[in-house]
Design an enzyme around this catalytic site. Structure first.
Site, PDB file in Angstrom:
ATOM      1  N   LYS A 191     -17.091   0.101   0.404  1.00 51.83           N
ATOM      2  CA  LYS A 191     -16.435  -0.491  -0.698  1.00 51.83           C
ATOM      3  C   LYS A 191     -17.357  -0.135  -1.936  1.00 51.83           C
ATOM      4  O   LYS A 191     -18.589  -0.341  -1.976  1.00 51.83           O
ATOM      5  CB  LYS A 191     -16.279  -2.005  -0.449  1.00 51.83           C
ATOM      6  CG  LYS A 191     -15.647  -2.954  -1.355  1.00 51.83           C
ATOM      7  CD  LYS A 191     -15.498  -4.197  -0.918  1.00 51.83           C
ATOM      8  CE  LYS A 191     -14.827  -5.209  -1.927  1.00 51.83           C
ATOM      9  NZ  LYS A 191     -14.649  -6.353  -1.523  1.00 51.83           N
ATOM     10  N   GLU A 205     -10.580  -6.243   7.183  1.00 53.57           N
ATOM     11  CA  GLU A 205     -11.781  -6.302   6.782  1.00 53.57           C
ATOM     12  C   GLU A 205     -12.914  -7.119   7.440  1.00 53.57           C
ATOM     13  O   GLU A 205     -12.476  -8.154   7.920  1.00 53.57           O
ATOM     14  CB  GLU A 205     -11.885  -6.986   5.110  1.00 53.57           C
ATOM     15  CG  GLU A 205     -13.302  -7.246   4.758  1.00 53.57           C
ATOM     16  CD  GLU A 205     -13.254  -7.892   3.238  1.00 53.57           C
ATOM     17  OE1 GLU A 205     -14.174  -7.838   2.313  1.00 53.57           O
ATOM     18  OE2 GLU A 205     -12.249  -8.537   3.209  1.00 53.57           O
ATOM     19  N   CYS A 213     -10.147  -5.452   0.136  1.00 53.63           N
ATOM     20  CA  CYS A 213      -9.860  -6.645  -0.302  1.00 53.63           C
ATOM     21  C   CYS A 213      -9.739  -6.691  -1.733  1.00 53.63           C
ATOM     22  O   CYS A 213      -8.877  -6.218  -2.309  1.00 53.63           O
ATOM     23  CB  CYS A 213     -11.221  -7.677   0.293  1.00 53.63           C
ATOM     24  SG  CYS A 213     -10.628  -9.280  -0.354  1.00 53.63           S
TER      25      CYS A 213
END
Length: 511
Positions: free
Chosen positions: A327, A265, A377
């Site tokens: 995301k 990330e 994440c």
């Protein structure tokens, strides 16, 4: 308050804290069931509703405080928050999380009185169902904080076979059923045979389900290279270190070809327009000329004030275009600011504090015979959302992902138990979906997880290295992909309805 009563309250905190040893990296999974059995037994022995709630809250507080103490590192060491304020913030979060256990024991005590429930009804129907529902609510209320949900302790062990069927919350319900049955075995004049049957049946059922192959191999295996840059968090956004970090990742990516190369990330922590000229173009050329498929963690901007935490993909097949994944499930305070909390984010000095959410359903990235679906994440805590993406692609006629890829940077939490805990969360996602999970992380744990939740290969944390492996993709739909948490919700609500029905029948018989 009597001395023995005070000792019992202290014991509730300590037993809750001991529950953390059931999770990674300790993996003493039976301890999760035993500590929960202790909580159920103590909540039964309390004389008042208030007391039952207090025992539950202290257990939940001890569990959360011991399990997420590493948040102090991110707030104080890297966020610049004063030590006392960071410690207070962790304590307040643990106090909030403890409320879910308090509501479970309190509501169970109230229903026991109102329904005149027997020990069997309380321990096998009411308490396990309320426990599972409270954890499910914790997973979505205020955007959710499902870290250390009970079921994660059972990503290994006898109960892991239930994961593709019930998901992590259903596993928590099954563990609570066993805990209730264990307490029932200790009660005088109780249904001991039924309790023993529940314990043996669920443990044996979990072992038996491990042999069921819900998914099957898809296409040919691919070669993967998962990069672990090991950039210290205090250096990640430092002007002095940015150029060397960019060059380091450029060198790691172009060191040798692979079917899939993945970075962590925000491995590139700058927006494309802030990068040195030709940086992304060089990576795209390497991908095209070498036949490699590259997924790069990078923030993107679609206009003033519109930022996304994203992954971009390059391959020869895209003909100069880039794959993009944004995301979807953002982190409160880190990636979006809840109303009224701007002062907190300013104090934390978190870059890119407000971001834009990606779409709930996004396409997977084609890599030869495989389709790779990224998650970034914190997103892999939300198994129901990953399952919904797989099911949504299937029913929309799109190619469902044959493997999952987690890109993470949890250097924010230092060398703490957060790293193995996050790895365990990824193991659960592999179990639920019947697909391999690849992890490319900044400081750890970079790993390959097989569809049965086993970590087949991993890098040592806090080292700069590349994990090279050959990974087989899988196709098919597990029951959890099809149903999500609906099965768990249906079962728990049926159990509560059955408990209510038993109460009605008992009253009718008495009259």
């Amino acid at each position: 308050m009597a001395a023995d009563s005070r000792w019992m309250l202290l014991a509730a905190v300590l037993v809750g804290a001991c529950n953390v040893a059931a999770f990674a990296p300790f993996d003493l999974w039976p301890l999760q069931i035993l500590t929960l059995a202790w909580l159920f037994r103590q909540s039964m022995r309390t004389a008042t509703l208030r007391r039952a709630m207090l025992v539950g809250w202290l257990y939940g507080f001890g569990w959360a405080a011991a399990g997420i103490h590493w948040l102090y590192i991110s707030m104080h060491t890297y966020g610049g928050m004063p030590a006392w304020m960071a410690a207070l913030a962790v304590a307040l979060l643990a106090a909030y999380l403890g409320l879910y256990a308090a509501l479970t024991t309190g509501l169970a005590a109230w229903l026991r009185r109102r329904w005149a429930a027997s020990d069997t009804t309380l321990l096998l129907l009411i308490l396990p169902s309320l426990w599972a529902l409270s954890e499910w609510i914790r997973g979505w209320l205020f955007t959710g904080f499902p870290w250390l949900t009970s079921g994660y302790a059972h990503s290994i062990g006898a109960l892991a076979g239930f994961a593709p069927v019930t998901g992590v919350y259903g596993l928590g319900w099954i563990a609570a059923l066993i805990a209730g049955a264990l307490v029932l075995l200790l009660r005088p004049a109780s249904s001991k045979k039924l309790a023993a049957l529940v314990v043996v049946g669920l443990l044996a059922g979990g072992w038996a389900l491990k042999s069921v192959q819900w998914t099957s191999p898809n296409g040919k295996p691919i070669s993967v290279r998962l990069l672990q840059g090991n950039i210290a968090q205090e250096m990640k956004f430092s002007n002095e270190a940015l150029l060397s970090s960019l060059m380091m990742y450029n060198d790691m990516i172009s060191a040798t070809p692979a079917d899939l190369i993945a970075t962590p990330e925000t491995a590139v922590p700058l927006l494309p327009q802030q990068l040195p000229p030709d940086y992304l173009e060089r990576l795209a050329r390497f991908s095209a000329t070498s036949g490699s498929h590259l997924i790069l963690g990078i923030p993107l901007s679609d206009g003033p004030g519109q930022y996304t935490n994203s992954a971009v993909g390059f391959s020869k097949e895209l003909n100069g275009k880039a794959y993009r994944y944004d995301k979807h499930h953002l982190v409160p305070f880190g990636e979006f600011v809840p109303p009224g909390f701007r002062w907190f984010v300013d104090m934390m000095h978190i870059p890119l504090g407000d971001m834009t959410r990606g779409a709930p359903l996004q396409a997977a990235f084609a890599v030869k015979d495989q389709w790779v679906l990224p998650n970034i994440c914190y997103e892999d805590l939300f198994g129901e959302e990953i399952a919904a993406q797989l099911a949504g692609a299937h029913f929309a006629g799109l190619p469902p992902a044959s493997m999952l890829l987690n890109l993470s940077n949890i250097a924010w939490f230092g060398n703490s138990i957060a790293l193995p805990q996050h790895l365990q969360i990824s193991q659960m996602r592999a179990l639920e979906t019947g697909r391999p999970m690849l992890r490319s992380t900044n400081t750890g744990a970079t790993a390959v997880i097989t569809p049965d939740g086993v970590v087949s290969e991993r890098l040592l944390p806090f080292t700069r290295n590349t994990l090279a492996a050959t990974v087989q993709g899988y196709q098919g739909l597990t029951p959890y992909i099809l149903l999500g948490n609906k099965l768990m919700l249906a079962l728990t609500l049926i159990m509560l309805a059955f408990a209510w029905r038993r109460q009605r029948q008992s009253r009718s018989s008495a009259h």
